[in-house]
Design a protein around this motif. Structure first.
Motif, PDB file in Angstrom:
ATOM      1  N   ASP A 164       3.004 -16.162   8.468  1.00 61.10           N
ATOM      2  CA  ASP A 164       3.021 -14.951   8.039  1.00 61.10           C
ATOM      3  C   ASP A 164       2.637 -14.678   6.503  1.00 61.10           C
ATOM      4  O   ASP A 164       2.211 -13.556   6.091  1.00 61.10           O
ATOM      5  CB  ASP A 164       4.065 -14.543   8.421  1.00 61.10           C
ATOM      6  CG  ASP A 164       4.377 -14.169  10.016  1.00 61.10           C
ATOM      7  OD1 ASP A 164       3.216 -14.457  10.837  1.00 61.10           O
ATOM      8  OD2 ASP A 164       5.504 -13.774  10.535  1.00 61.10           O
ATOM      9  N   LEU A 165       3.288 -15.625   5.728  1.00 62.58           N
ATOM     10  CA  LEU A 165       3.236 -15.424   4.122  1.00 62.58           C
ATOM     11  C   LEU A 165       1.822 -15.398   3.838  1.00 62.58           C
ATOM     12  O   LEU A 165       1.156 -14.879   2.911  1.00 62.58           O
ATOM     13  CB  LEU A 165       3.797 -16.323   3.721  1.00 62.58           C
ATOM     14  CG  LEU A 165       3.973 -16.750   1.987  1.00 62.58           C
ATOM     15  CD1 LEU A 165       4.481 -15.296   1.389  1.00 62.58           C
ATOM     16  CD2 LEU A 165       4.585 -17.544   1.427  1.00 62.58           C
ATOM     17  N   TYR A 166       1.085 -16.398   4.474  1.00 63.00           N
ATOM     18  CA  TYR A 166      -0.505 -16.594   4.210  1.00 63.00           C
ATOM     19  C   TYR A 166      -1.213 -15.339   4.549  1.00 63.00           C
ATOM     20  O   TYR A 166      -2.055 -14.804   3.917  1.00 63.00           O
ATOM     21  CB  TYR A 166      -0.931 -17.772   5.151  1.00 63.00           C
ATOM     22  CG  TYR A 166      -1.176 -19.107   4.397  1.00 63.00           C
ATOM     23  CD1 TYR A 166      -2.129 -19.765   3.679  1.00 63.00           C
ATOM     24  CD2 TYR A 166       0.202 -19.681   4.463  1.00 63.00           C
ATOM     25  CE1 TYR A 166      -1.915 -21.145   3.365  1.00 63.00           C
ATOM     26  CE2 TYR A 166       0.395 -21.061   3.817  1.00 63.00           C
ATOM     27  CZ  TYR A 166      -0.643 -21.568   3.262  1.00 63.00           C
ATOM     28  OH  TYR A 166      -0.464 -22.714   2.669  1.00 63.00           O
ATOM     29  N   ILE A 167      -0.896 -14.702   5.505  1.00 59.85           N
ATOM     30  CA  ILE A 167      -1.469 -13.594   6.250  1.00 59.85           C
ATOM     31  C   ILE A 167      -1.210 -12.288   5.243  1.00 59.85           C
ATOM     32  O   ILE A 167      -2.014 -11.431   4.975  1.00 59.85           O
ATOM     33  CB  ILE A 167      -1.472 -13.228   7.771  1.00 59.85           C
ATOM     34  CG1 ILE A 167      -1.710 -14.339   8.691  1.00 59.85           C
ATOM     35  CG2 ILE A 167      -1.748 -11.888   7.993  1.00 59.85           C
ATOM     36  CD1 ILE A 167      -1.247 -14.277   9.976  1.00 59.85           C
ATOM     37  N   LYS A 168       0.107 -12.350   4.700  1.00 59.11           N
ATOM     38  CA  LYS A 168       0.691 -11.364   3.697  1.00 59.11           C
ATOM     39  C   LYS A 168      -0.271 -11.183   2.626  1.00 59.11           C
ATOM     40  O   LYS A 168      -0.593 -10.149   2.054  1.00 59.11           O
ATOM     41  CB  LYS A 168       2.070 -11.473   3.748  1.00 59.11           C
ATOM     42  CG  LYS A 168       2.742 -10.274   2.794  1.00 59.11           C
ATOM     43  CD  LYS A 168       4.066 -10.436   2.886  1.00 59.11           C
ATOM     44  CE  LYS A 168       4.912 -10.441   4.021  1.00 59.11           C
ATOM     45  NZ  LYS A 168       6.384 -10.582   4.045  1.00 59.11           N
ATOM     46  N   LYS A 169      -0.449 -12.306   2.119  1.00 51.67           N
ATOM     47  CA  LYS A 169      -1.156 -12.680   0.737  1.00 51.67           C
ATOM     48  C   LYS A 169      -2.662 -12.266   0.815  1.00 51.67           C
ATOM     49  O   LYS A 169      -3.195 -11.331   0.028  1.00 51.67           O
ATOM     50  CB  LYS A 169      -1.185 -14.064   0.313  1.00 51.67           C
ATOM     51  CG  LYS A 169       0.137 -14.601  -0.126  1.00 51.67           C
ATOM     52  CD  LYS A 169       0.047 -16.124  -0.518  1.00 51.67           C
ATOM     53  CE  LYS A 169       1.360 -16.550  -1.107  1.00 51.67           C
ATOM     54  NZ  LYS A 169       1.358 -18.095  -1.509  1.00 51.67           N
ATOM     55  N   LEU A 170      -3.503 -12.617   2.095  1.00 52.37           N
ATOM     56  CA  LEU A 170      -4.578 -12.025   2.308  1.00 52.37           C
ATOM     57  C   LEU A 170      -4.555 -10.443   2.635  1.00 52.37           C
ATOM     58  O   LEU A 170      -5.604  -9.738   2.130  1.00 52.37           O
ATOM     59  CB  LEU A 170      -5.175 -12.724   3.386  1.00 52.37           C
ATOM     60  CG  LEU A 170      -5.301 -14.357   3.519  1.00 52.37           C
ATOM     61  CD1 LEU A 170      -5.768 -14.541   4.964  1.00 52.37           C
ATOM     62  CD2 LEU A 170      -6.494 -14.615   2.690  1.00 52.37           C
ATOM     63  N   ALA A 171      -3.503  -9.841   3.073  1.00 52.09           N
ATOM     64  CA  ALA A 171      -3.524  -8.407   3.673  1.00 52.09           C
ATOM     65  C   ALA A 171      -3.470  -7.873   2.253  1.00 52.09           C
ATOM     66  O   ALA A 171      -4.048  -6.475   2.300  1.00 52.09           O
ATOM     67  CB  ALA A 171      -2.140  -8.255   4.266  1.00 52.09           C
TER      68      ALA A 171
END
Length: 211
Positions: A164-171
């Motif tokens: 979720d942290l990875y996805i948040k950074k991409l988002a």
């Protein structure tokens, strides 16, 4: 040296030949690597052009993303490759016909990549799993359902525990590769609702700020 060791091992495994070039030019010229990479790599090939009739340069961007950007020579490497051509050496920007994420999708089912793919910006053995390029790779492999294929070259357990942290950074990023990875995750239904809302708010704010 780590890069060369990996290249030699792959060459031995798949019965290929490898030519290594080492240079200290980065110690002499204080330059932004991205701004000069499109010049340095063909330059190294031309220094040994008697060895190469055709050279395939792995593209950073697709044809449709071509632009002149002083900070990143990979944006216009299609032009550079034609400029470096000689009577004896032809350069091709290989893979420019498709976006980066499509190439990753093909690599996900390519066994040599499972052991030797190195997308990381760091030269250590394996991939750090945390830099920007590793974030793109892990997110894309997660979207394709192919993470397990790459368990020997990157810490997929760390990614899964923190996805979720990875996805948040991409988002919240606006670079094209982060956006590609995020859109693929979104298409696959892998982006939590709260992160989708965050992405919309952040990107809307950036549009207002840049207006």
């Amino acid at each position: 040296e780590t890069f060369m060791q990996r290249a030699r091992l792959m060459a031995e495994t798949y019965q290929m030949k490898v030519v290594g070039i080492n240079s200290n030019i980065h110690l002499i010229l204080d330059e932004n690597y991205l701004s000069v990479a499109g010049f340095r790599l063909p330059g190294a090939v031309l220094a040994l052009q008697g060895l190469f009739r055709i050279f395939l340069h792995s593209s950073g961007f697709s044809f449709s993303q071509f632009r002149i950007d002083e900070a990143d020579s990979s944006c216009y490497e299609l032009l550079l490759m034609s400029c470096f051509e000689t009577d004896s050496t032809t350069f091709y920007s290989a893979g420019s016909e498709v976006p980066r994420i499509k190439k990753m999708e093909e690599l996900a089912d390519y066994p040599p990549a499972w052991k030797f793919l190195h997308t990381c910006i760091h030269p250590q053995d394996g991939n750090c799993g945390k830099c920007a390029k590793c974030q793109w790779m892990l997110a894309e492999l997660y979207a394709f359902g192919k993470l397990d294929n790459f368990k020997d070259i990157v810490d997929i357990e760390y990614f899964l525990q923190n996805k979720d942290l990875y996805i948040k950074k991409l988002a919240v990023k606006t670079d094209p590769f982060a956006e590609e990875a995020y859109e693929m995750l979104l298409e696959k239904g892998l982006v939590p609702q709260d992160i989708q809302r965050l992405s919309k708010v952040v990107k809307a704010g950036k549009k207002v700020y840049n207006a």
